[in-house]
Design an enzyme around this catalytic site. Structure first.
Site, PDB file in Angstrom:
ATOM      1  CG  HIS A 380      -2.047   0.872   1.208  1.00 43.32           C
ATOM      2  ND1 HIS A 380      -2.438   1.572   0.096  1.00 43.32           N
ATOM      3  CD2 HIS A 380      -2.931   1.202   2.162  1.00 43.32           C
ATOM      4  CE1 HIS A 380      -3.515   2.287   0.375  1.00 43.32           C
ATOM      5  NE2 HIS A 380      -3.822   2.075   1.619  1.00 43.32           N
ATOM      6  CE1 TYR A 511      -8.587   8.890   7.808  1.00 45.99           C
ATOM      7  CE2 TYR A 511      -8.882   6.626   7.116  1.00 45.99           C
ATOM      8  CZ  TYR A 511      -8.341   7.863   6.912  1.00 45.99           C
ATOM      9  OH  TYR A 511      -7.549   8.096   5.816  1.00 45.99           O
ATOM     10  CB  THR A 524      -6.341   9.787   1.398  1.00 44.12           C
ATOM     11  OG1 THR A 524      -5.338   9.539   2.397  1.00 44.12           O
ATOM     12  CG2 THR A 524      -6.362   8.659   0.393  1.00 44.12           C
TER      13      THR A 524
END
Length: 830
Positions: A380, A511, A524
């Site tokens: 990621h 979140y 993001t």
């Protein structure tokens, strides 16, 4: 055995410096949303969309990154604005005293350290791709815990719509060929850029998707990439195989039948070695180790340059991607999700034979089970879920279109151009390639054998510490939500809060990531889903209130969430900004020589339980360690408390900073019809990791936790979705029918003063043994009409859970909630 040289990873600073373009102007064009959109619109629809034929003569090579130079730079928010939003995000999560302390600390920060840090951040950002990128990569690459279950998310693809193609070899070969077509489109820059309402998005992450690996070192991890990679690595029973699939021109050199033949040969070869024996050499499990431990083990593998182990490791690192062929057939949704996220743990005669050993977590993996179920697990650091989602959806679509072309040659293609048919090419035109599968033979020295055994037992422990539950809710989805005037994402976000509150009686930190790829190298921003409006809705929903009040507060909560989402998509949320200020403060300490790197090495800027990952967006910037600081090369190092001479800025020292960065409900919306499920591990020991997909007529949810009654939470969500639909329909009916069908007697009863209703106490008894009539607002007739099947909202166990939270709820409010939950306990069947 042919060996391809893997590009050694350079320092992150160097790699970022090579991609930075002038920030103010590019070729005389100002970076802005308007100029980027204008650039996008300069291409015709035919030039932008290749879905027309096998070869689209109107397509323009170079379109993939055509708008990069014009994308606006990620803005640095105003400090005062970020602080106000930070205070607002914390207010519903704190007691009055805690919130008072946070307000004081934030105001003190504004008066003292804040302005100076803001100016330093602006100066630092000058000439950078964006102000957060360096710190963001550091937060991932300096994370020492295993990436499995902590960082890597997964996608579970829908099955192939043609049942006959849902066998392992056929499905895997089809996915590989489609994935290679995607690789080719990226490399030839023929992939149409992502857009949102005509606004082009940053496509930089696609250049980091293939031939990339996370490489652990003594000083944190680095990203290595071979941009000319031509081969894939196949894992089967923990054994490694490889073969070339592209030529030097990035054209495919194998047909789907060729790939299928290779995979069949690999499966047969891997089966020759008993799985218990194969487990002794399943070196992929080492990629699940603590990163420092894994770094030391890689040194063992690379001890002799040019050795067999070094060459094997080189081939794995430089592969386009990993294909994992599992021998198991997971049946339930939870089993499938677990297999895609971390693999299964199954010990036979003291030997691990689960699929957890058939992985390599430092790279993107396509996983295919024996029954054809397929998914993607991805590293990621360099890519967000939105990027991998595009890859997954295009690959899934292409598998269908290619099969359609075997029936109808005029069926469209997803790609602007296609590779020449490998079956019709002169083999000499392929160049220096190896299309025959090669098995990698590792030299299992004693150090590796021992390390593998320890790594496997620790991985099995980690898997056993987590559980998964899924919900595939079929009753309604996006279409119903939008028809009722709700934002689908906001609607589901409120569901998570309401279900959790119904179980525990508490409001917890939550979140959700918002994509900021409208900006150059954007990633993001954190959406703080808990607001005063959402708390008002949750308490109204669980209180003794009319349906109209519940739905009205739901609308207001959804509207507030939508406002926050839009704000965050414009990079105006407080989280990334304040985190960057924290990193700047650390850098200032380092520059003043106030601390030295400890012998313990790197420390993460994230919390001890990692929650800063963007599973498809997914992170929350973790609460940085108090004793960490930025080194000269931009990496985070740790220092003893005794050496830190500078007082921490008040905002970061306040308890609110830790509270906001310890997420209990970490959620991410990643919707696409090609996906069946999507998910990730919990981001804190007390939390849930919730991946969800909102489809037109359904909702899919995968929840994970460290054994926090995950299935029960999923059941609570399902009950909530049914209950809220019933309330919405009640309001709709009343609005449509007015008073035409209402009972005058019951209407009068509804308006009768409660003080005069002693006569109504007790329950109504109907003749012929029928069940007692329920209150009109929740009548059985309405439940049946709504398709609820007569099942109640919460069971008695859920009531007990709510009562256990009595110390956290005001007495009057607790009594009201208790009465309301008790009133909702219905008969299991009618």
């Amino acid at each position: 055995m042919a060996v391809r040289t893997f590009t050694r990873p350079s320092s992150l600073n160097q790699s970022l410096a090579t991609v930075v373009l002038p920030m103010s102007t590019t070729n005389g064009t100002v970076r802005s949303e308007a100029s980027a959109k204008e650039s996008q619109q300069s291409y015709s629809s035919q030039e932008q969309s290749p879905l027309a034929s096998h070869i689209n003569p109107m397509s323009k090579p170079g379109i993939t990154f055509a708008h990069q130079d014009k994308l606006p730079k990620l803005p640095i928010p105003e400090l005062d604005s970020s602080c106000k939003k930070y205070i607002a995000a914390l207010k519903p999560l704190q007691t009055a005293k805690e919130h008072h302390d946070t307000v004081i600390a934030t105001h003190d920060f504004l008066r003292t350290d804040g302005a100076a840090l803001q100016e330093k951040l602006k100066k630092y950002a000058n000439g950078k791709a964006n102000y957060i990128e360096q710190f963001w990569y550091d937060s991932y690459l300096n994370f020492d815990n295993p990436v499995v279950l902590n960082l890597n998310p997964f996608f579970l693809l829908e099955d192939d719509p043609t049942p006959a193609r849902n066998n392992q070899v056929t499905r895997a070969a089809s996915l590989v060929v489609s994935a290679l077509s995607f690789v080719r489109a990226v490399r030839k820059e023929e992939l149409p850029p992502d857009t949102v309402r005509g606004q082009p998005l940053c496509m930089y992450q696609y250049s980091r998707l293939f031939g990339t690996a996370r490489i652990p070192t003594d000083n944190g991890c680095q990203i290595g990439q071979d941009p000319t990679s031509k081969h894939i690595v196949v894992l089967c029973h923990g054994q490694f195989y490889w073969f070339d699939v592209l030529d030097d021109n990035s054209d495919l050199i194998m047909t789907e039948k060729d790939v299928a033949l290779n995979l069949s040969v690999i499966i047969d070869d891997a089966a020759e070695l008993p799985i218990q024996e194969a487990a002794k050499g399943a070196l992929g499990v080492l990629s699940t180790e603590n990163r420092k431990v894994w770094s030391g083990l890689r040194d063992v593998l690379n001890r002799e340059e040019g050795s067999n182990n070094s060459d094997c490791l080189n081939i794995v690192d430089s592969a386009l991607f990993i294909l994992c062929l599992d021998y198991t057939e997971p049946q339930s949704g939870a089993e499938l999700c677990m297999n895609m996220l971390c693999g299964s743990s199954k010990v036979e005669k003291g030997v691990q034979v689960g699929t957890c050993t058939n992985r390599w977590y430092d790279k993107m993996q396509i996983i295919v089970c024996k029954n054809g179920s397929a998914g993607i697990n991805f590293e990621h650091t360099g890519v967000d879920g939105h990027t991998v989602l595009r890859f997954a959806s295009d690959v899934y679509t292409d598998t269908i279109l290619r099969f359609a072309r075997t029936i109808n040659g005029n069926a469209p293609s997803l790609w602007a151009s296609s590779s020449p048919d490998p079956a019709k090419r002169d083999p000499d035109s392929f160049g220096d390639v190896q299309t025959t599968p090669h098995k990698l033979e590792w030299n299992m020295v004693p150090e590796l054998s021992t390390a593998l055994r320890f790594a496997e037992t620790r991985l099995a422990d980690l898997i056993q510490q987590n559980e998964f539950a899924t919900l595939e809710f079929p009753h309604y989805g996006k279409n119903f939500m939008t028809s009722m005037g709700f934002s689908p994402d906001a609607f589901v976000q409120m569901a998570f809060q309401a279900a959790y509150y119904g179980l525990y009686g508490r409001i917890e930190c939550m979140y959700e990531p918002a994509m900021t790829k409208i900006y150059y190298h954007g990633r993001t921003e954190a959406i703080r889903s808990v607001t005063d409006a959402s708390v008002d809705f949750v308490k109204t929903f669980w209180g003794e209130n009319p349906a109209a009040a519940k739905i009205e507060t739901l609308r207001k909560a959804c509207q507030k969430h939508t406002e926050n989402t839009k704000d965050c998509a414009k990079a105006q949320g407080p989280d990334r900004h304040l985190y960057a200020l924290y990193c700047i403060w650390q850098r200032a300490i380092d520059e003043e020589g106030a601390e030295m790197a400890s012998s313990d090495g790197y420390d993460s800027t994230r919390p001890s339980s990692p929650e800063a990952f963007d599973h498809v967006n997914i992170p929350v910037v973790g609460s940085p360690k108090r004793d960490s600081a930025l080194s000269e090369n931009g990496s985070i190092t740790s220092a003893p408390h005794a050496q830190v001479q500078h007082s921490m800025p008040a905002l970061f020292a306040d308890s609110g900073w830790d509270k906001l960065n310890t997420t209990i409900l970490s959620t991410s919306n990643c919707g696409n019809p090609s996906l069946r499920q999507f998910g990730f591990g919990p981001t804190s020991g007390e939390g849930f990791g919730i991946g969800y997909i909102i489809k037109d007529g359904s909702i899919s949810i995968c929840a994970s936790s460290k054994h926090r009654q995950t299935s029960r939470f999923i059941d609570a969500l399902e009950s909530y979705f049914l209950e809220i639909r019933k309330l919405i329909r009640q309001i709709e009916r009343r609005g449509a029918s007015a008073d035409k069908t209402a009972s005058r007697a019951r209407e009068a009863e509804d308006h009768r003063p409660k003080a005069n209703r002693v006569k109504s106490r007790g329950r109504n008894i109907l003749a012929d043994g029928k069940q007692p009539q329920q209150p009109e607002a929740e009548s059985i007739a309405e439940s049946d009409d709504d398709g609820l099947g007569g099942y109640g909202f919460f069971d008695a166990g859920m009531l007990l859970s709510a009562l256990k939270a009595k110390d956290e709820v005001e007495p009057v409010e607790r009594d009201a909630i208790t009465r309301n939950i008790g009133r909702k306990l219905k008969f299991a069947e009618y």
